[in-house]
Design an enzyme around this catalytic site. Structure first.
Site, short mmCIF file in Angstrom:
data_model
loop_
_atom_site.label_atom_id
_atom_site.label_comp_id
_atom_site.label_asym_id
_atom_site.label_seq_id
_atom_site.Cartn_x
_atom_site.Cartn_y
_atom_site.Cartn_z
N GLY A 7 0.99 -1.08 -0.01
CA GLY A 7 0.06 0.08 -0.03
C GLY A 7 0.80 1.36 -0.19
CB ALA A 8 4.38 1.48 -0.83
N GLY A 10 -0.10 4.96 -1.37
CA GLY A 10 -1.14 5.88 -0.81
C GLY A 10 -0.37 6.90 0.19
CG ASP A 34 -0.41 0.81 -3.72
OD1 ASP A 34 -1.27 0.71 -4.48
OD2 ASP A 34 -0.37 1.53 -2.72
NE ARG A 81 -12.67 7.92 9.82
CZ ARG A 81 -12.60 8.39 11.40
NH1 ARG A 81 -11.56 8.02 11.85
NH2 ARG A 81 -13.63 9.09 11.77
NE ARG A 87 -9.39 4.58 13.06
CZ ARG A 87 -9.39 5.45 14.21
NH1 ARG A 87 -10.44 5.18 15.15
NH2 ARG A 87 -8.34 6.36 14.21
CB THR A 118 -5.54 -1.77 6.36
OG1 THR A 118 -4.20 -1.77 5.47
CG2 THR A 118 -6.71 -1.87 5.29
CG ASN A 119 -8.19 2.26 10.61
OD1 ASN A 119 -7.92 1.55 11.50
ND2 ASN A 119 -7.85 3.44 10.32
CG HIS A 177 -6.28 1.79 15.91
ND1 HIS A 177 -5.76 2.83 16.48
CD2 HIS A 177 -6.26 2.09 14.57
CE1 HIS A 177 -5.30 3.58 15.60
NE2 HIS A 177 -5.48 3.26 14.38
#
Length: 312
Positions: A7-8, A10, A34, A81, A87, A118-119, A177
């Site tokens: 996910g680099a 983002g 990514d 978000r 979340r 990652t949420n 979290h």
């Protein structure tokens, strides 16, 4: 030591990659992955920074080349978000992303320590655990939900309120979290005392700090830079512990003895195999004890949602 960021491309991933490129120990390798085609370019961009950290970028559907030989995998892939979302609204998209990436980790570098950014983390960590379990490679000492953002926010807000240097304050944060599951143990901050009102207000501000950023960015994103810093702090602590440094302690969301919930964030002594010791949460104030009891239903539901997603 090889660290992979999934996910680099983002907002979090790029900030995290920059910090790791500048702060990983000399001789480390950093690999960026990514789905976005820009990722190899992010690596080229970072490669111009003069530090002894080798960097490579990979894009497309297959993360395997980025994962080969990784000791630490940090996963920040997913959607962010937007205002009005919490979340858990992210769950529908991000659950599938985490499941897919962790399946790839289980095949390519099953012994790596994994940090899930990652949420919704309360749920995505449960997804990761179930995927690893199905693959027969689950080690509960090597899977972490990265909650460090709650700790650095707590440190910042307490230091501001009490006129301290932020670097001198370390607030343990337990639970989960998101929302009410985030519980800063303000009673355990040495040399600082709070009124009941301050505790109530600070706790709420720490729990809602993510929303504060989402609203302030007016639809243009969520907390990416502070999260990048928090993830880097956790990742670097993990690397130091894996390399044999003694006494490295960080809070993170892990599977423990199930006293409160299957997964729970607490202070951890890190070592050469991930979690060396799950440290006690200590003595709680009446306010904290109440908050702990009040969050457990929410936390357990979040966890069950992740387990069911994989096992349905």
């Amino acid at each position: 030591m090889k660290v992979a960021v999934l996910g680099a491309a983002g907002g979090i991933g790029q900030a995290l990659a920059l910090l790791l490129k500048t702060q990983l120990p000399s001789g480390s390798e950093l690999s960026l992955y990514d789905i976005a085609p820009v990722t190899p370019g992010v690596a080229v961009d970072l490669s111009h920074i003069p530090t002894a950290v080798k960097i490579k970028g990979f894009s497309g559907e297959d993360a395997t080349p980025a994962l080969e030989g990784a000791d630490v995998v940090l996963i920040s892939a997913g959607v962010a978000r937007k205002p009005g979302m919490d979340r858990s609204d992210l769950f529908n998209v991000n659950a599938g992303i985490v499941k897919n990436l962790v399946q790839q980790v289980s095949k390519t570098c099953p012994k790596a320590c994994i940090g899930i950014i990652t949420n919704p983390v309360n749920t995505t960590v449960a997804i990761a655990a179930e995927v690893l379990k199905k693959a027969g490679v689950y080690d509960k000492n090597k899977l972490f939900g990265v909650t460090t953002l709650d700790i650095i926010r707590s440190n910042t807000f307490v230091a501001e309120l009490k006129g301290k240097q932020p670097g001198e304050v370390e607030v343990p944060v337990i639970g989960g979290h998101s929302g009410v599951t985030i519980l800063p143990l303000l009673s355990q901050v040495p040399g600082v005392s709070f009124t009941e009102q301050e505790v109530a207000d600070l706790t709420k501000r720490i729990q809602n700090a993510g929303t504060e950023v989402v609203e302030a960015k007016a639809g243009g994103g969520s907390a990416t830079l502070s999260m990048g810093q928090a993830a880097a702090r956790f990742g670097l602590s993990l690397v130091r512990a894996l390399q044999g440094e003694q006494g490295v302690v960080e809070c993170a969301y892990v599977e423990g003895d199930g006293q409160y919930a299957r997964f729970f964030s607490q202070p951890l002594l890190l070592g050469k195999n991930g979690v060396e010791e799950r440290k006690s949460i200590g003595t709680l104030s009446a306010f904290e004890q109440n908050a702990l009891e009040g969050m457990l239903d929410t936390l357990k539901k979040d966890i069950a949602l992740g387990e069911e997603f994989v096992n349905k």
